[in-house]
Design a protein around this motif. Sequence first.
Motif, PDB file in Angstrom:
ATOM      1  N   GLU A 147     -11.373 -18.756  -0.814  1.00 13.52           N
ATOM      2  CA  GLU A 147     -11.010 -18.357  -2.272  1.00 13.52           C
ATOM      3  C   GLU A 147      -9.869 -17.359  -1.938  1.00 13.52           C
ATOM      4  O   GLU A 147      -9.910 -16.406  -1.302  1.00 13.52           O
ATOM      5  N   SER A 148      -8.774 -17.590  -2.838  1.00 14.36           N
ATOM      6  CA  SER A 148      -7.404 -16.790  -2.598  1.00 14.36           C
ATOM      7  C   SER A 148      -7.284 -15.798  -3.701  1.00 14.36           C
ATOM      8  O   SER A 148      -7.506 -16.161  -4.934  1.00 14.36           O
ATOM      9  N   PHE A 149      -6.754 -14.506  -3.305  1.00 16.00           N
ATOM     10  CA  PHE A 149      -6.630 -13.695  -4.213  1.00 16.00           C
ATOM     11  C   PHE A 149      -5.301 -13.080  -4.183  1.00 16.00           C
ATOM     12  O   PHE A 149      -4.882 -12.322  -3.028  1.00 16.00           O
ATOM     13  N   TYR A 170      -1.711 -11.448  -4.355  1.00 13.12           N
ATOM     14  CA  TYR A 170      -1.326 -10.031  -4.730  1.00 13.12           C
ATOM     15  C   TYR A 170      -0.299  -9.946  -5.857  1.00 13.12           C
ATOM     16  O   TYR A 170       0.823 -10.702  -5.333  1.00 13.12           O
ATOM     17  N   ALA A 216      -1.390 -12.477   0.121  1.00 12.36           N
ATOM     18  CA  ALA A 216      -2.743 -12.804  -0.548  1.00 12.36           C
ATOM     19  C   ALA A 216      -4.053 -12.261   0.575  1.00 12.36           C
ATOM     20  O   ALA A 216      -3.872 -12.159   1.892  1.00 12.36           O
TER      21      ALA A 216
END
Length: 172
Positions: free
Chosen positions: A155-157, A159, A90
């Motif tokens: 804020e987490s993105f 993968y 992430a």
Amino acid sequence: MSRSTSALGADSDGTVTARNRAASTPLDDVSKAIIEQLQQDGRRPYATIAAAVGLSEAAVRQRVSRLIGSGVVQIVAVTDPMQVGFSRQAMIGIKAEGNLEPVVAALTAMDEVDYVVITAGSFDILAEVVCEDDDHLLSLLNHRIRTIEGIASTESFMYLKLSKQTYTWGTR
């Protein structure tokens, strides 16, 4: 990724860290050609590189050693985390308050964090993390990252699929 104000150096454990670009010496065309050869294949034999750039094998070996020692180049095995037991990656966008340096120092000390940049825009810091699974990511976020003094929000993105990862951008 812009590196206009800093160059990269590698710590003894292979961690790449920023250092003052003023301390760097400009690269000549031969060193740039050597770097481009290594970017294509980090295991390329010195003799092959020597033939491509017009130097002796010993001269190439010496230049590569200097490039590594000065932190301009790292030669490492780049893995696909999914294939070596890490099923969750992430990018964490971080909004911070106050001095960013202590936050960056705390993040760079974490084994799960493999990339940290100070940014301009919506986030002050971006940190890439590699975790064993979602529980590991949740624990990392809740118990370690969000508890760092100076972090206002994250804020987490996560993968879903790694589509491209390359290090062959060449030299300028």
